[in-house]
Structure formats: C-alpha cells, structure tokens
Motif scaffolding. Structure first.
Motif, PDB file in Angstrom:
ATOM      1  N   VAL A   1       0.851  -1.184   0.000  1.00 57.71           N
ATOM      2  CA  VAL A   1       0.000   0.000   0.000  1.00 57.71           C
ATOM      3  C   VAL A   1       0.890   1.238   0.000  1.00 57.71           C
ATOM      4  CG1 VAL A   1      -1.777   1.280   1.240  1.00 57.71           C
ATOM      5  CG2 VAL A   1      -1.810  -1.223   1.259  1.00 57.71           C
ATOM      6  N   PRO A   2       0.875   2.024  -1.077  1.00 56.20           N
ATOM      7  CA  PRO A   2       1.707   3.244  -1.100  1.00 56.20           C
ATOM      8  C   PRO A   2       1.329   4.185   0.036  1.00 56.20           C
ATOM      9  CG  PRO A   2       0.892   2.713  -3.304  1.00 56.20           C
ATOM     10  CD  PRO A   2       0.164   1.812  -2.346  1.00 56.20           C
ATOM     11  N   TRP A   3       2.282   4.997   0.451  1.00 54.13           N
ATOM     12  CA  TRP A   3       2.083   5.869   1.611  1.00 54.13           C
ATOM     13  C   TRP A   3       0.914   6.833   1.423  1.00 54.13           C
ATOM     14  CZ3 TRP A   3       4.105   4.810   6.088  1.00 54.13           C
ATOM     15  CH2 TRP A   3       5.305   4.100   6.157  1.00 54.13           C
ATOM     16  N   GLU A   4       0.680   7.266   0.184  1.00 57.42           N
ATOM     17  CA  GLU A   4      -0.344   8.282  -0.034  1.00 57.42           C
ATOM     18  C   GLU A   4      -1.772   7.733  -0.011  1.00 57.42           C
ATOM     19  OE1 GLU A   4       0.989   6.961  -4.205  1.00 57.42           O
ATOM     20  OE2 GLU A   4       1.910   7.353  -2.241  1.00 57.42           O
ATOM     21  N   ILE A   5      -1.943   6.416  -0.165  1.00 58.60           N
ATOM     22  CA  ILE A   5      -3.282   5.839  -0.332  1.00 58.60           C
ATOM     23  C   ILE A   5      -4.197   6.099   0.874  1.00 58.60           C
ATOM     24  CG2 ILE A   5      -4.588   3.697  -0.627  1.00 58.60           C
ATOM     25  CD1 ILE A   5      -3.258   4.641  -3.162  1.00 58.60           C
ATOM     26  N   PRO A   6      -3.767   5.856   2.130  1.00 55.60           N
ATOM     27  CA  PRO A   6      -4.680   6.103   3.257  1.00 55.60           C
ATOM     28  C   PRO A   6      -5.216   7.525   3.308  1.00 55.60           C
ATOM     29  CG  PRO A   6      -2.801   4.811   3.988  1.00 55.60           C
ATOM     30  CD  PRO A   6      -2.487   5.258   2.595  1.00 55.60           C
ATOM     31  N   SER A   7      -4.355   8.506   3.025  1.00 54.63           N
ATOM     32  CA  SER A   7      -4.829   9.894   3.074  1.00 54.63           C
ATOM     33  C   SER A   7      -5.811  10.170   1.945  1.00 54.63           C
ATOM     34  CB  SER A   7      -3.648  10.863   3.007  1.00 54.63           C
ATOM     35  OG  SER A   7      -2.931  10.696   1.797  1.00 54.63           O
ATOM     36  N   LEU A   8      -5.595   9.597   0.769  1.00 61.09           N
ATOM     37  CA  LEU A   8      -6.509   9.806  -0.355  1.00 61.09           C
ATOM     38  C   LEU A   8      -7.867   9.175  -0.083  1.00 61.09           C
ATOM     39  CD1 LEU A   8      -4.067   9.090  -3.329  1.00 61.09           C
ATOM     40  CD2 LEU A   8      -4.679  11.305  -2.343  1.00 61.09           C
ATOM     41  N   VAL A   9      -7.851   7.982   0.477  1.00 59.43           N
ATOM     42  CA  VAL A   9      -9.110   7.314   0.828  1.00 59.43           C
ATOM     43  C   VAL A   9      -9.839   8.098   1.916  1.00 59.43           C
ATOM     44  CG1 VAL A   9     -10.107   5.218   1.835  1.00 59.43           C
ATOM     45  CG2 VAL A   9      -8.327   5.029   0.092  1.00 59.43           C
ATOM     46  N   ALA A  10      -9.081   8.652   2.867  1.00 66.38           N
ATOM     47  CA  ALA A  10      -9.700   9.470   3.914  1.00 66.38           C
ATOM     48  C   ALA A  10     -10.354  10.715   3.339  1.00 66.38           C
ATOM     49  CB  ALA A  10      -8.652   9.850   4.964  1.00 66.38           C
ATOM     50  N   VAL A  11      -9.704  11.343   2.354  1.00 64.87           N
ATOM     51  CA  VAL A  11     -10.314  12.515   1.702  1.00 64.87           C
ATOM     52  C   VAL A  11     -11.627  12.111   1.049  1.00 64.87           C
ATOM     53  CG1 VAL A  11     -10.085  14.167  -0.194  1.00 64.87           C
ATOM     54  CG2 VAL A  11      -8.163  13.772   1.345  1.00 64.87           C
ATOM     55  N   LYS A  12     -11.603  10.982   0.329  1.00 61.03           N
ATOM     56  CA  LYS A  12     -12.804  10.593  -0.427  1.00 61.03           C
ATOM     57  C   LYS A  12     -13.949  10.200   0.497  1.00 61.03           C
ATOM     58  CE  LYS A  12     -15.352  10.251  -3.666  1.00 61.03           C
ATOM     59  NZ  LYS A  12     -16.264  10.718  -2.654  1.00 61.03           N
ATOM     60  N   LEU A  13     -13.665   9.402   1.509  1.00 58.56           N
ATOM     61  CA  LEU A  13     -14.737   8.834   2.328  1.00 58.56           C
ATOM     62  C   LEU A  13     -15.147   9.718   3.500  1.00 58.56           C
ATOM     63  CD1 LEU A  13     -13.648   5.077   2.506  1.00 58.56           C
ATOM     64  CD2 LEU A  13     -15.234   6.164   0.900  1.00 58.56           C
ATOM     65  N   LEU A  14     -14.239  10.546   3.998  1.00 56.77           N
ATOM     66  CA  LEU A  14     -14.524  11.332   5.201  1.00 56.77           C
ATOM     67  C   LEU A  14     -14.594  12.836   4.924  1.00 56.77           C
ATOM     68  CD1 LEU A  14     -12.160   9.457   7.698  1.00 56.77           C
ATOM     69  CD2 LEU A  14     -14.610   9.067   7.298  1.00 56.77           C
ATOM     70  N   LEU A  15     -13.577  13.352   4.244  1.00 58.44           N
ATOM     71  CA  LEU A  15     -13.506  14.807   4.088  1.00 58.44           C
ATOM     72  C   LEU A  15     -14.448  15.319   2.997  1.00 58.44           C
ATOM     73  CD1 LEU A  15     -12.107  17.197   5.320  1.00 58.44           C
ATOM     74  CD2 LEU A  15     -10.260  16.955   3.649  1.00 58.44           C
ATOM     75  N   HIS A  16     -14.557  14.596   1.905  1.00 56.45           N
ATOM     76  CA  HIS A  16     -15.436  15.038   0.813  1.00 56.45           C
ATOM     77  C   HIS A  16     -16.881  15.239   1.290  1.00 56.45           C
ATOM     78  CE1 HIS A  16     -16.725  14.422  -3.683  1.00 56.45           C
ATOM     79  NE2 HIS A  16     -17.010  15.624  -3.235  1.00 56.45           N
ATOM     80  N   PRO A  17     -17.468  14.296   2.044  1.00 58.01           N
ATOM     81  CA  PRO A  17     -18.831  14.544   2.545  1.00 58.01           C
ATOM     82  C   PRO A  17     -18.929  15.764   3.457  1.00 58.01           C
ATOM     83  CG  PRO A  17     -18.241  12.230   2.787  1.00 58.01           C
ATOM     84  CD  PRO A  17     -16.999  12.951   2.381  1.00 58.01           C
ATOM     85  N   VAL A  18     -17.886  15.999   4.273  1.00 59.42           N
ATOM     86  CA  VAL A  18     -17.900  17.162   5.165  1.00 59.42           C
ATOM     87  C   VAL A  18     -17.846  18.454   4.347  1.00 59.42           C
ATOM     88  CG1 VAL A  18     -16.623  18.376   6.970  1.00 59.42           C
ATOM     89  CG2 VAL A  18     -16.884  15.894   7.085  1.00 59.42           C
ATOM     90  N   ILE A  19     -17.004  18.482   3.310  1.00 58.48           N
ATOM     91  CA  ILE A  19     -16.910  19.660   2.454  1.00 58.48           C
ATOM     92  C   ILE A  19     -18.249  19.929   1.781  1.00 58.48           C
ATOM     93  CG2 ILE A  19     -15.803  20.630   0.400  1.00 58.48           C
ATOM     94  CD1 ILE A  19     -13.320  18.936   1.123  1.00 58.48           C
ATOM     95  N   VAL A  20     -18.883  18.874   1.269  1.00 60.03           N
ATOM     96  CA  VAL A  20     -20.193  19.033   0.626  1.00 60.03           C
ATOM     97  C   VAL A  20     -21.207  19.583   1.616  1.00 60.03           C
ATOM     98  CG1 VAL A  20     -22.163  17.736  -0.275  1.00 60.03           C
ATOM     99  CG2 VAL A  20     -19.904  17.349  -1.218  1.00 60.03           C
ATOM    100  N   PHE A  21     -21.233  19.038   2.810  1.00 60.96           N
ATOM    101  CA  PHE A  21     -22.188  19.486   3.825  1.00 60.96           C
ATOM    102  C   PHE A  21     -22.007  20.981   4.100  1.00 60.96           C
ATOM    103  CE2 PHE A  21     -23.249  20.255   8.322  1.00 60.96           C
ATOM    104  CZ  PHE A  21     -24.585  19.921   8.305  1.00 60.96           C
TER     105      PHE A  21
END
Length: 318
Positions: free
Chosen positions: A224-244
């Motif tokens: 798992v490349p180092w950047e993957i966890p942060s990218l998945v966190a943006v998609k699943l957690l941060l993106h919904p918060v930004i939309v809200f």
C-alpha cells in the motif's frame, strides 16, 4: 440500523459476489469488455435518460446546488493531488491520478441506485445533476492535466477541442442532456420504448456492481503506497464534510437534495479511476489499490452516513 443494513448490504453484497467470482474463477479479463460496453453505452444511459426525462425541468434549474457540489468535488480533487505530491512524492502526472482517486466517487455505478433506495424518487434530480457536472469537471481537468504534463506535449487548443468533444459525446452526458430536453419539452415516449428503457435501467446497478467486484479481484494487491490512506480518507470522510458545509453556504436546499449531495460524496473511489490510470499508463497499481481499499472501507463509512441520514442525525435546514 437493520433497515440501513438491508439497504446497503445488497449493494456491497453484489460487489463481494463479483470479487469472489473473480478470485475463484480465473477467467480472462477480456470477458469484461462487453459488460463494460453494456454499462457505459446502453444500461447507464437508459438510467440517466429516464431519471432526467421524468424530472420536472424546473427542478433541474438549480445553479447554486450545482456550484456547491461541483466546487466540493474540485476541492477534494486538488487537495488529494497536493497530498499525493507531499506524502507520496508523486510526479504531476501521478498526482493527477491520485487527485482523481480522492475526488471521483462511484457516482455512476453505485450512486443512482443507492440514492433512490435511501431517499426515494426525490433524489433523482440532484443525483443526475451531481453526476453530470462532476463528470464534466473531472473529464475536463484530467485529460487537460495529462496532456499538459505529457512528454510529447500536444498544442493546447487541439487538446481543449478534443476534451470538449469527449465530454459532449460521452454516452452518459448525451443521455443526460437528451433527458433534460425531453423533460423541458414534455416528450412522452411510446410505452414499449419506455418499458425497454426501464428494463435496461434496472440492469445497471447489478451489472455495474458485479463488474466492479470482478475487476477489483483481478487486480494484483501489492504494498500500500504511503499516499493511499490519506486519499481514501479525503474521499470517504472529508469530501462529505466539504459538501455538507458548501450545501449550507449555498443553500438552503430541501433536506432530500442536501442529503443526496452528502450521500453521493460519501461513495468510494470509482472504478474509472483505475480505468483512466491504465488509459494513461500512470499510477496504475496504486489506483487499483485505492479502489480496492476505498470500496472495503466504505462498507463502514457509507453505511454510517446512510444511517445518519435516515435517522435525521445530520441537520439539513430546509
């Protein structure tokens, strides 16, 4: 919670059935070509045409909603690209693919069926708008970014023209604006044609989710490349918060529209992230890892968002 699981698990269940079949039966990946063609050129266009055509045209004329949701996707996209550069030390081409994995949710395969199941027919119009304008933004910025960072740079104007042609003639976009035109002019299709489109529409979700599972299963899972966890966190957690936050800032919208926006933003990275990475031969294996991890993690995150929406835990001012 049982009701939410009953809504979510059939969707994830189809993905896992496809995943299990892909792991168990080692069939050539070329067998998925016709399934993908059926999805992109036949079934999903039928779905989006019927969604748009049966939605009152005045409901589709909602510029603040389009601005809020598309801006949220753009923020998630550019933030993910920055994280890819900082954490993974990626090149600009690789960072563009990383940005796609953090901004491009599964709005075609999972989005419409899940939104309609959770929120009912009132989710049809916002789902169609999110799909159309997110797709236009992402299908514009990624080809431009890849063209500008290619070793053999093409002239800018021909590149822009080629991108515009791809957007205008993409089958899902064509289906959406044909559906909008049908809604605007109150076009009633013959009963037989409408029933055929309904059959095709109903096939979209199961075929798409099964295909997603098989495709992910056929991808090798390395480190798992180092950047993957942060990218998945943006998609699943941060993106919904930004939309809200942006829905509150640009609104108010009806609770169903606001909830649809948050739900669509909570979807895992789209399978097309891997498809596009392979098309440009850039960041291919990390893209497949991002889709796989994001899909599995979304079993928890997406189900939680569905529960919060259905139980009224997220305050959506009317």
């Amino acid at each position: 919670m049982i009701d939410i699981l009953n809504l979510a698990l059939p969707y994830f269940g189809l993905i896992f059935v496809g995943f299990a079949c892909g792991r168990w039966k080692k069939l050539p990946e070329q067998g998925l070509v016709w399934m993908n063609f059926f999805l992109v050129f036949v079934s999903l266009p039928a779905l989006f045409f019927r969604i748009m055509s049966k939605t009152p045209f005045e409901e589709l004329n909602n510029l603040p909603f389009v601005l809020a949701t598309t801006l949220a996707t753009a923020i998630a996209f550019f933030l993910s690209g920055m994280l890819g550069r900082l954490i993974g030390k990626l090149s600009m081409r690789e960072a563009t693919m990383a940005a796609l994995s953090g901004g491009y949710g599964n709005i075609g395969y999972m989005g419409p069926g899940l939104a309609l199941a959770v929120l009912g027919t009132q989710a049809a119009a916002p789902t169609a708008l999110i799909f159309c304008f997110d797709t236009i933004f992402l299908f514009s910025i990624v080809p431009l970014g890849m063209a500008l960072t290619a070793a053999d740079k093409r002239p800018l104007i021909p590149t822009i023209i080629a991108v515009l042609r791809e957007i205008l003639f993409h089958p899902l976009i064509v289906a959406a604006y044909c559906g909008a035109a049908a809604a605007a002019f109150h076009v009633e299709l013959p009963v037989a044609v409408d029933k055929m489109l309904a059959f095709l529409q109903n096939a979209a979700a199961p075929v798409a989710l099964f295909t997603l599972g098989v495709t992910v299963a056929l991808r090798p899972f390395g480190r798992v490349p180092w950047e993957i966890p942060s990218l998945v966190a943006v998609k699943l957690l941060l993106h919904p918060v930004i939309v809200f936050c942006l829905v509150l800032a640009f609104g108010p919208f009806s609770p169903e529209w606001a909830a649809t926006a948050v739900l669509m933003a909570s979807l895992p990275p789209a399978l097309n992230v891997f498809v596009i990475a392979r098309q440009y031969n850039t960041w291919v294996e990390p893209a497949s890892v991002a889709v796989l991890i994001g899909t599995f993690m979304s079993v928890v995150t997406l189900t939680t968002v569905m529960w919060l929406i259905r139980t009224g835990q997220i305050p959506f001012p009317a």
